[in-house]
Scaffold this active site. Structure first.
Site, PDB file in Angstrom:
ATOM      1  N   PRO A  12      31.427  42.586  35.087  1.00 45.90           N
ATOM      2  CA  PRO A  12      30.014  42.123  35.248  1.00 45.90           C
ATOM      3  C   PRO A  12      29.519  42.095  37.067  1.00 45.90           C
ATOM      4  CG  PRO A  12      31.768  40.387  35.127  1.00 45.90           C
ATOM      5  CD  PRO A  12      32.522  41.585  34.876  1.00 45.90           C
ATOM      6  N   ASN A  13      28.154  42.526  36.906  1.00 42.87           N
ATOM      7  CA  ASN A  13      27.388  42.531  38.033  1.00 42.87           C
ATOM      8  C   ASN A  13      27.685  43.823  39.052  1.00 42.87           C
ATOM      9  OD1 ASN A  13      26.068  39.915  37.507  1.00 42.87           O
ATOM     10  ND2 ASN A  13      28.058  38.910  37.971  1.00 42.87           N
ATOM     11  N   ARG A  20      23.458  44.193  45.429  1.00 44.74           N
ATOM     12  CA  ARG A  20      23.806  42.849  45.435  1.00 44.74           C
ATOM     13  C   ARG A  20      24.797  42.658  46.740  1.00 44.74           C
ATOM     14  NH1 ARG A  20      29.389  42.069  42.216  1.00 44.74           N
ATOM     15  NH2 ARG A  20      29.598  39.838  42.405  1.00 44.74           N
ATOM     16  N   TYR A  25      29.663  43.906  49.247  1.00 43.25           N
ATOM     17  CA  TYR A  25      29.979  44.818  48.480  1.00 43.25           C
ATOM     18  C   TYR A  25      29.605  46.399  49.085  1.00 43.25           C
ATOM     19  CZ  TYR A  25      31.123  40.990  45.512  1.00 43.25           C
ATOM     20  OH  TYR A  25      31.704  39.970  45.102  1.00 43.25           O
ATOM     21  N   ASN A  76      38.162  47.208  37.813  1.00 39.49           N
ATOM     22  CA  ASN A  76      37.647  46.330  38.647  1.00 39.49           C
ATOM     23  C   ASN A  76      37.072  45.286  37.536  1.00 39.49           C
ATOM     24  OD1 ASN A  76      36.278  44.589  40.468  1.00 39.49           O
ATOM     25  ND2 ASN A  76      35.309  46.058  41.630  1.00 39.49           N
ATOM     26  N   ALA A  79      34.277  39.252  38.270  1.00 39.08           N
ATOM     27  CA  ALA A  79      34.582  37.988  38.230  1.00 39.08           C
ATOM     28  C   ALA A  79      35.775  37.438  37.133  1.00 39.08           C
ATOM     29  CB  ALA A  79      33.383  37.140  38.095  1.00 39.08           C
ATOM     30  N   GLU A 100      44.458  47.942  39.691  1.00 37.89           N
ATOM     31  CA  GLU A 100      43.144  46.857  39.871  1.00 37.89           C
ATOM     32  C   GLU A 100      42.508  47.110  41.226  1.00 37.89           C
ATOM     33  OE1 GLU A 100      44.900  43.012  39.744  1.00 37.89           O
ATOM     34  OE2 GLU A 100      43.079  41.876  40.536  1.00 37.89           O
ATOM     35  N   HIS A 102      39.351  46.163  44.158  1.00 38.63           N
ATOM     36  CA  HIS A 102      38.220  45.125  44.305  1.00 38.63           C
ATOM     37  C   HIS A 102      37.602  45.758  45.742  1.00 38.63           C
ATOM     38  CE1 HIS A 102      39.473  42.190  41.474  1.00 38.63           C
ATOM     39  NE2 HIS A 102      40.668  42.438  41.821  1.00 38.63           N
ATOM     40  N   SER A 104      35.799  44.235  47.798  1.00 39.22           N
ATOM     41  CA  SER A 104      35.906  43.171  48.858  1.00 39.22           C
ATOM     42  C   SER A 104      37.448  42.677  49.124  1.00 39.22           C
ATOM     43  CB  SER A 104      35.085  42.001  48.574  1.00 39.22           C
ATOM     44  OG  SER A 104      35.407  41.279  47.487  1.00 39.22           O
ATOM     45  N   ARG A 109      38.171  35.461  51.005  1.00 33.49           N
ATOM     46  CA  ARG A 109      37.062  34.770  50.421  1.00 33.49           C
ATOM     47  C   ARG A 109      37.397  33.356  49.818  1.00 33.49           C
ATOM     48  NH1 ARG A 109      33.686  38.967  46.865  1.00 33.49           N
ATOM     49  NH2 ARG A 109      32.246  37.310  47.099  1.00 33.49           N
TER      50      ARG A 109
HETATM   51  C1  DQA Z   1      34.937  41.950  43.287  1.00 32.27           C
HETATM   52  C2  DQA Z   1      35.397  40.645  43.388  1.00 32.27           C
HETATM   53  C3  DQA Z   1      35.338  39.688  42.479  1.00 32.27           C
HETATM   54  O1  DQA Z   1      35.671  38.126  43.276  1.00 32.27           O
HETATM   55  C4  DQA Z   1      33.682  39.301  42.373  1.00 32.27           C
HETATM   56  O2  DQA Z   1      33.460  38.369  41.423  1.00 32.27           O
HETATM   57  C5  DQA Z   1      32.940  40.891  42.096  1.00 32.27           C
HETATM   58  C6  DQA Z   1      33.596  41.914  42.577  1.00 32.27           C
HETATM   59  C7  DQA Z   1      35.108  43.061  44.158  1.00 32.27           C
HETATM   60  O3  DQA Z   1      34.883  44.156  43.897  1.00 32.27           O
HETATM   61  O4  DQA Z   1      35.306  42.575  45.307  1.00 32.27           O
HETATM   62  O5  DQA Z   1      32.113  40.500  41.202  1.00 32.27           O
HETATM   63  O6  DQA Z   1      35.798  42.032  41.870  1.00 32.27           O
END
Ligand code: DQA
Length: 146
Positions: A12-13, A20, A25, A76, A79, A100, A102, A104, A109
């Protein structure tokens, strides 16, 4: 002979990448990342299927659909990383390597981002490398499926 297929799945997102929180990011869009993955995949001898969803169940469906089809999954979960036993269980039913990713560094964080359900099933975890994390994951995947 057909190239090994790698599913690159995004939660998501991540469709909003580039707009964003770019200070966290980065400025690359998801389309930019998809294009880079496809190009690098071709160099590495991998075929790449790139997808994104905002829905947990849809991500579970995508992971199930990779069974017997994809040589590896790069994921990825965004959340859902920090909340989803359903995604962990779907990965448990998948037979191939899982990486996996990410953008960030989630460990630097908020506390709630520091636990990943998915890591319990991941063969490798890449965090904090921005969009380059996807390229690093593909390079590692080429070794794992080679
Ligand atoms: C994320 C890190 C997650 O904590 C966050 O909710 C995201 C992006 C990242 O790619 O850094 O949506 O997966």
């Amino acid at each position: 002979m057909s190239l090994p297929l790698i599913h690159v799945l995004n939660g998501p997102n991540l469709n909003l990448l580039g707009q964003r929180e770019p200070e966290i990011y980065g400025h690359a869009t998801l389309d930019d990342i998809a294009r880079d993955c496809t190009a690098l995949g071709a160099e590495l001898g991998l075929s790449v299927a790139f997808e994104q969803t905002n829905h947990e169940g849809a991500l579970v469906d995508m992971i199930q659909a990779a069974r017997g089809v994809a040589a590896g999954i790069i994921l990825n979960p965004a959340a859902y990383t920090h909340t989803s036993v359903a995604i962990l269980d779907a990965l448990g039913a998948y037979e191939g390597p899982v990486i996996e990713v990410h953008l960030s560094n989630t460990h630097r964080r908020e506390g709630f981002r520091q636990h990943s359900y998915v890591s319990a099933r991941a063969d490798a975890v890449i965090a904090g490398c921005g969009a380059q994390g996807y390229s690093l994951a593909l390079r590692r995947m080429a070794v794992l499926v080679g």
